[in-house]
Scaffold this motif. Structure first.
Motif, short mmCIF file in Angstrom:
data_model
loop_
_atom_site.label_atom_id
_atom_site.label_comp_id
_atom_site.label_asym_id
_atom_site.label_seq_id
_atom_site.Cartn_x
_atom_site.Cartn_y
_atom_site.Cartn_z
N ASN A 173 -9.09 2.44 -10.71
CA ASN A 173 -7.95 1.90 -9.98
C ASN A 173 -8.34 0.62 -9.27
O ASN A 173 -9.42 0.54 -8.67
N TYR A 174 -7.45 -0.36 -9.34
CA TYR A 174 -7.63 -1.62 -8.61
C TYR A 174 -6.34 -1.89 -7.83
O TYR A 174 -5.24 -1.83 -8.38
N THR A 198 -8.44 -5.61 -0.69
CA THR A 198 -8.54 -5.15 -2.06
C THR A 198 -9.46 -3.93 -2.09
O THR A 198 -10.38 -3.80 -1.29
N SER A 199 -9.19 -3.02 -3.04
CA SER A 199 -10.04 -1.85 -3.23
C SER A 199 -10.09 -1.51 -4.70
O SER A 199 -9.14 -1.77 -5.45
N TRP A 200 -11.21 -0.95 -5.12
CA TRP A 200 -11.37 -0.57 -6.52
C TRP A 200 -12.40 0.56 -6.61
O TRP A 200 -13.24 0.71 -5.72
N TYR A 226 -15.34 2.37 -15.99
CA TYR A 226 -14.67 1.10 -16.25
C TYR A 226 -15.09 0.01 -15.28
O TYR A 226 -14.72 -1.15 -15.46
N ASN A 227 -15.85 0.35 -14.26
CA ASN A 227 -16.38 -0.64 -13.34
C ASN A 227 -17.69 -0.10 -12.78
O ASN A 227 -17.75 1.05 -12.35
N VAL A 228 -18.75 -0.92 -12.78
CA VAL A 228 -20.06 -0.43 -12.34
C VAL A 228 -20.61 -1.25 -11.18
O VAL A 228 -21.81 -1.17 -10.89
N ASP A 229 -19.77 -2.01 -10.50
CA ASP A 229 -20.24 -2.89 -9.43
C ASP A 229 -19.87 -2.35 -8.05
O ASP A 229 -18.77 -1.84 -7.84
N LYS A 269 1.83 -6.86 -3.62
CA LYS A 269 0.87 -5.80 -3.92
C LYS A 269 0.57 -5.84 -5.41
O LYS A 269 1.49 -5.67 -6.23
N GLY A 270 -0.69 -6.09 -5.77
CA GLY A 270 -1.10 -6.09 -7.16
C GLY A 270 -1.79 -4.78 -7.52
O GLY A 270 -2.62 -4.28 -6.75
N VAL A 271 -1.46 -4.24 -8.66
CA VAL A 271 -1.98 -2.94 -9.07
C VAL A 271 -2.42 -3.01 -10.52
O VAL A 271 -1.74 -3.61 -11.36
N SER A 272 -3.56 -2.39 -10.81
CA SER A 272 -4.01 -2.22 -12.18
C SER A 272 -4.80 -0.93 -12.25
O SER A 272 -5.61 -0.64 -11.37
N TRP A 273 -4.58 -0.13 -13.29
CA TRP A 273 -5.36 1.09 -13.45
C TRP A 273 -5.40 1.53 -14.90
O TRP A 273 -4.58 1.12 -15.73
N VAL A 274 -6.39 2.38 -15.20
CA VAL A 274 -6.52 2.99 -16.51
C VAL A 274 -7.02 4.41 -16.30
O VAL A 274 -7.90 4.66 -15.48
#
Length: 858
Positions: free
Chosen positions: A442-443, A411-413, A271-274, A464-469
């Motif tokens: 996870n972000y 921030t971490s991802w 979901y993230n390649v950077d 605290k902002g959170v986003s995940w799949v």
């Protein structure tokens, strides 16, 4: 109606082509150029003039024997009778192919064809060779090894020789005995200083339809930023693919956005390649074996995205010897170890890399912290000759933080994936691949603000902002080799996903979190089938269907996605092809910079956010007259429905609104022309890619509902790469690229806070939307200057007697220091009269970046 007409026209053209090639080849007109000649001479002449393919074995047909031909125009059948009557040779016709055989074989139908099958592997490591060509020379019988190195070739029983070829390996020839069927595993030797292998089998020529296979060696011939051999940077050099700012890792395919690309690592979606804010990717090139890019003619097995598929396969691990490699550059260091757990039975590969820049600057400042790492692991076990098990694991993470002036933001991802795969040969004609996968992204974003009292920091507020799949899937694919000209692939997938689209927890001195948004669960059922049929040895028809049902308690979406490809060979050097593919996407990637740090959020569809759909048509021409020249021209048209965007007037991290109320949907379209030229001039390999394209978006909420250019709508995209191979120990690579400037939106007017209610500091030179009101006349109505640069690199390699290999790589990114504008700032300045004026300032980075990289392979 326009889409329907395009599909009908393509089908009509294919039917006309089939009719043209349905004529009985024995009745084709033929005029011998001379009276006396060898059998081989006349067979070759008939093949060229009449377009007939002959298959035969030298055991029956003596091509050196001289025969006499009639001095009149006759037919192919009459000529064969003159050459072989009376004799023990007869023939059998299959569309445009004529099989010459002994009379005894013709009486036995079971001896007409045999099935040869097995694996193609590297001789030294026993790793599978993906995409190797397996074919009968001088005929149209051929196939390609799949992603696990397996092949199944149905061929005339009279043929006793097949060739196995792959770029970078010694061509292998197999001599066969006359049996009903054979298992033949092939072990290919790595070649030194080999030119391109000329492959004439029809299957090998069917790879022009919007498909590119990138081998591990291809990634080493590109000069990239800081000397990093990178999958994404290699893909960006292909036609129809562009980057964002010219140095980043964005992959934009045929008018699509980054979220419309399906990234697969050993069959698991990423979901993230950077890494490093796009300067490198999560793909560790030391662990990669091959990459397949699909950008239009999508096979039926793929779904879930609308622009492209980037299918990356990692190395299996050496089955024979323990070894590895170490590399170190300006950005990171990496270490790879591989070897047999049990020789010829089980192996393992472990590869890790980490940036060390944070260690370098730590003695100088603690205000900024940044690091990233990757870890790849792959193990495989050969249960028996027909069954094999694989286990693949990946984990990667980025971290970035700022601690200064009372602000502590970080921030971490990152991604975590696991896949367990089982390959099984149920029958020489039946190959099954079953895979169980898990993927998580996870972000996390922290922002703490406080005051300093007596040297101690007291927390005042923050968030605290959170986003995940997270998703799990079970997938099984069956390949059925029905006949020499007929192959079926079918499969099914069951998937479950859990989403936390975007939430924020606000904290104050009372340390009370805010209200959390609702999380989403979804289920997916997918079924697909594809049929590959060869008609007359010249025409290949590949119809397919992909069905997906995506549902939860809140929504239920079903999508029927037809796929169709057709390829027509015109002799040995020319090919025409066309394709149509419908794709659907239930997930949407949203980018926000609300809190100053860029963030990508994956959000699912809902009862109000409908799936994205794309309809892509292509038509192309391929010309390959000889092994040192290749040319491909392709036209495409792509319509996109329900394309998503972030509603600029709303806060993605605002829990008072439902997340799907912050998304808008519209439509888009893109069309263009792509050209690819590859040639070899002495010791120089030259590759040129050019794309002309136009991409448009339309939203009711943006630009008064009028269409506007997409941000990455670039008219011209030109890339040229040259590799000079002086010897096995030294080479020079040069890459030059040019891209039209991207479309941007800038304010036409700015209104300040005249009564200073906002207490704007007049000394501030940075203009932002909280201080001023912006007025926009047209969305994406301006263009940045074109981007171009030259990258140059050299590799110095030394090989030692004990098998070690050391390489020093040096080079320069942006050799002539072009000031390419990445983005534009609006700032203010005070002139000599004391009047405040506004100006646009282009920001340029990455000018003349040298690099040094060291690699040691054991």
């Amino acid at each position: 109606m326009g889409l329907f007409l395009r599909v009908v026209i393509n089908l009509v053209l294919l039917l006309v082509a089939e009719c043209c090639f349905a004529q009985q080849p024995l009745s084709f007109s033929y005029s011998p150029p001379k009276r006396d000649g060898s059998i081989g001479y006349f067979l070759d002449d008939m093949s060229q003039k009449a377009g007939v393919t002959f298959s035969y074995s030298s055991r029956y047909v003596d091509v050196t024997r001289t025969v006499k031909a009639a001095d009149t125009t006759s037919s192919v059948g009459s000529m064969l009778m003159q050459m072989f009557r009376p004799s023990e040779i007869t023939w059998r016709v299959d569309r445009n192919k004529i099989l010459l055989m002994g009379v005894s074989d013709a009486d036995d139908d079971s001896a007409s064809y045999v099935l040869i099958h097995g694996y193609v592997k590297e001789a030294d490591s026993r790793e599978a060779v993906i995409g190797a060509a397996v074919f009968v020379p001088g005929t149209s019988f051929g196939t390609i090894t799949n992603n696990y190195g397996y092949y199944a070739l149905s061929m005339p029983a009279t043929q006793q020789r097949i060739i196995v070829a792959y770029l970078g390996f010694e061509t292998d020839t197999l001599n066969l005995s006359k049996e009903a069927g054979q298992r033949r595993d092939v072990f290919m030797q790595v070649g030194r200083n080999l030119g391109e292998v000329q492959v004439l089998s029809s299957k090998a020529q069917t790879q022009a339809s919007s498909f590119h296979h990138v081998a591990r060696s291809d990634m080493k011939t590109r000069v990239v930023l800081l000397g990093e051999n990178d999958v994404i940077k290699t893909v960006q050099n292909l036609p129809g693919v562009q980057s964002g700012s010219g140095a980043g890792n964005l992959v934009l395919v045929r008018g699509g956005d980054p979220g419309q690309n399906l990234h697969l690592l050993d069959g698991v979606p990423l979901y993230n390649v950077d890494h490093f804010f796009g300067l490198t990717s999560v793909y560790n090139s030391d662990a990669i074996r091959s990459v397949d890019l699909y950008k239009g003619a999508f096979p039926a097995r793929f779904g879930g995205r609308t622009a492209s598929v980037i299918d990356v396969t990692t190395k299996d691990g050496d089955m024979q010897h323990w070894g590895g490699q170490f590399s170190m550059g300006f950005v990171k260091s990496s270490l790879t170890v591989e070897g047999p757990l049990k020789k010829d039975k089980a192996s393992i590969m472990v590869s890790g890399r980490r940036t060390w820049i944070d260690v370098l600057w730590r003695p100088f400042t603690n205000d900024v912290a940044f690091n990233f790492y990757d870890l790849n692991l792959k193990a495989n076990y050969i249960v028996n000759a027909n069954n094999r098990l694989f286990l693949s694991v990946y984990n990667g993470r980025d971290r970035f933080g700022v601690n200064s002036g009372g602000t502590n933001a970080s921030t971490s991802w990152g991604n975590s994936t696991i896949s367990a795969r089982w390959n099984s040969i149920l029958h020489p004609r039946l190959f099954v691949n079953t895979t169980l996968t898990y993927s998580a992204f996870n972000y996390l974003l922290h922002d703490r603000r406080g005051i300093s009292e007596d040297g101690a920091m007291t927390l005042r507020d923050g968030y605290k902002g959170v986003s995940w799949v997270k998703d799990m899937a079970l997938r099984s694919v069956l390949n059925w080799k029905v006949a020499s000209n007929h192959n079926i692939e079918t499969g099914v997938k069951l998937a479950y996903a859990h989403f936390n689209p975007a939430e924020v927890q606000y904290f104050s001195q009372s340390n009370v979190p805010g209200t959390l948004p609702e999380r989403v669960h979804s289920n997916e059922l997918t079924f697909f089938a594809e049929d590959v049929v060869k008609v007359g040895g010249k025409l290949s028809l590949i119809p397919g269907m992909h069905f997906a049902n995506w549902f939860s308690k809140q929504f239920d979406y079903s999508s029927i996605q037809p796929r169709f490809r057709a390829e027509l060979l015109l002799g040995r050097s020319h090919m025409l092809y066309t394709s149509y593919a419908q794709m659907a996407q239930f997930l949407h990637l949203i980018t926000s910079t609300t809190y100053g740090l860029p963030a990508d959020f994956w959000v699912p569809g809902s009862s109000t956010i409908e799936p994205e759909e794309s309809y892509t048509s292509t038509f192309g021409y391929r010309f390959k007259p000889e092994k040192k020249f290749f040319f491909n021209l392709e036209l495409y048209h792509r319509d996109i429905r329900n394309v998503t965007a972030y509603d600029q007037g709303k806060n993605l991290f605002d829990n008072s609104l439902k997340w799907d109320d912050k998304i808008i949907q519209g439509k888009g379209w893109s069309y263009g022309v792509e050209a690819l030229l590859r040639t070899q001039l002495g010791r120089v390999n030259l590759s040129t890619a050019y794309t002309w394209s136009r991409t448009t978006r339309q939203f009711a909420q943006i630009n008064d509902g009028d269409p506007f250019p997409y941000r990455y709508d670039r008219r011209h995209n030109f890339k040229i790469a040259a590799l000079y191979q002086r010897s096995a120990n030294f080479d020079i690579t040069a890459n030059w690229m040019y891209m039209s400037g991207e479309a941007i939106t800038i304010p036409d007017q700015i209104y300040p806070d005249f009564d200073n209610n906002l207490l704007i500091s007049q000394a501030s030179t940075i203009i932002n939307s909280s201080n001023y009101t912006y007025s926009y006349a047209k969305w994406n109505g301006y263009r940045l200057p074109p981007i171009h640069r030259l990258d140059v690199g050299m590799n110095f390699t030394k090989r030692y007697k004990r098998g070690w290999e050391r390489t020093w790589s040096i080079g320069v990114f942006n050799a002539y220091a072009r000031r390419n504008v990445m983005f534009v700032d609006v700032s203010s300045e005070t002139d000599a009269s004391g009047n405040e004026r506004f100006k646009l300032k282009g920001v340029s980075v990455l000018q003349f970046i040298p690099y040094v990289n060291y690699r040691l392979k054991i």
